[in-house]
Design a protein around this motif. Structure first.
Motif, PDB file in Angstrom:
ATOM      1  N   HIS A  49      -1.591  10.822   3.897  1.00  0.00           N
ATOM      2  CA  HIS A  49      -2.935  11.129   3.581  1.00  0.00           C
ATOM      3  C   HIS A  49      -3.869   9.983   3.906  1.00  0.00           C
ATOM      4  N   ASP A  50      -3.554   8.828   3.757  1.00  0.00           N
ATOM      5  CA  ASP A  50      -4.410   7.691   4.167  1.00  0.00           C
ATOM      6  C   ASP A  50      -4.240   7.180   5.458  1.00  0.00           C
TER       7      ASP A  50
ATOM      8  N   ASP B  10      -3.996  12.569  -5.219  1.00  0.00           N
ATOM      9  CA  ASP B  10      -4.404  11.175  -5.032  1.00  0.00           C
ATOM     10  C   ASP B  10      -5.223  10.787  -5.915  1.00  0.00           C
TER      11      ASP B  10
ATOM     12  N   HIS C 257       1.340   3.677  -2.671  1.00  0.00           N
ATOM     13  CA  HIS C 257       0.432   4.850  -3.280  1.00  0.00           C
ATOM     14  C   HIS C 257       0.650   6.159  -2.546  1.00  0.00           C
TER      15      HIS C 257
ATOM     16  N   TYR D 155       0.860  -1.223   0.095  1.00  0.00           N
ATOM     17  CA  TYR D 155       0.031  -0.075   0.098  1.00  0.00           C
ATOM     18  C   TYR D 155       0.899   1.366  -0.122  1.00  0.00           C
TER      19      TYR D 155
HETATM   20 MN   LIG Z   1      -5.073   7.839  -1.347  1.00  0.00          MN
END
Ligand SMILES: [Mn+2]
Ligand SMILES: Nc1nc2c(ncn2[C@@H]2O[C@H](COP(=O)(O)OP(=O)(O)O)[C@@H](OP(=O)(O)OP(=O)(O)O)[C@H]2O)c(=O)[nH]1
Length: 186
Positions: free
Chosen positions: A68-69, A129, A42, A39
């Motif tokens: 951001h996530d 994003d 990203h 992940y």
């Molecule tokens: Mn994202």
């Protein structure tokens, strides 16, 4: 000879600390593609779009891109980010965090609405994003996604991007190329 009296490049230290923090927080997560890509690719890729294509060098924005996530998808809290990386970074991350208490449809609608009123910094993160995720959809279809679901994501993303415009032209132009390829009206 090392210049011992020179100030340390603290922004670089902060940035590397942030990469390390994000990698640890996302360590157990994988992307939805058949290869199950880590992940962390990203958020790092989102930060890279901002530097390489958006010409952004605001360290707060770049750290927020890396993180951001984290609040949305890991056990990370606002306070933790504020303590480690400061209030500006924590505020941007919070602005781009979906409310997981809502249904999926409600969250998607909320993103379209919210995009207009968030800070310039949060808009930059959102644009990058979206560009990353749309390119990722062109690269590989997430497991279980129909062609219609992919196309619906493009259409929804174009509505979010509509409300983010006037923020970073090079990234917006790249998004427009993808929307045109999919015949999504912009
Ligand atoms: Mn994202
Ligand atoms: N294109 C793509 N997306 C993947 C993949 N793996 C994970 N994702 C993530 O899935 C999210 C999009 O999938 P959805 O079904 O629309 O959203 P949901 O997971 O939040 O319900 C994005 O979250 P997000 O970054 O929070 O953005 P957003 O779309 O929710 O704004 C994206 O990062 C992948 O292999 N390809």
């Amino acid at each position: 000879m090392a210049d011992e009296g020179a100030p340390k490049e603290s922004w670089l230290h902060d940035f590397v600390k942030c990469v390390d923090f994000a990698a640890k927080k996302h360590t157990k997560q994988r992307r939805k593609d058949p290869e199950k890509t880590p992940y962390i690719n990203h958020p790092i890729g989102v930060a890279h779009i901002l530097t390489s294509e958006g010409n952004i060098s605001d360290i707060n924005v770049l750290q927020a891109a890396l993180l951001h996530d984290t609040i949305e998808d890991t056990d990370t809290t606002y306070d933790e980010i504020e303590y480690l990386f400061g209030k500006k970074v924590a505020d941007i991350v919070l602005e781009v965090t979906d409310n997981k208490g809502l249904t999926r449809d409600e969250r998607k609608l909320e993103q379209i609405k919210k995009a207009k009123s968030v800070s310039h910094e949060a808009k930059l993160v959102k644009l990058a994003d979206k560009l990353y995720n749309l390119r990722d959809l062109n690269r590989a279809t997430p497991e279980g996604w129909s062609l219609k679901r992919v196309q619906d994501y493009f259409i929804w993303a174009s509505k979010v991007v509509e409300n983010l415009r006037g923020t970073c032209l090079p990234i917006e132009n790249q998004l427009d190329i993808l929307f045109k390829e999919r015949n999504v009206l912009v």
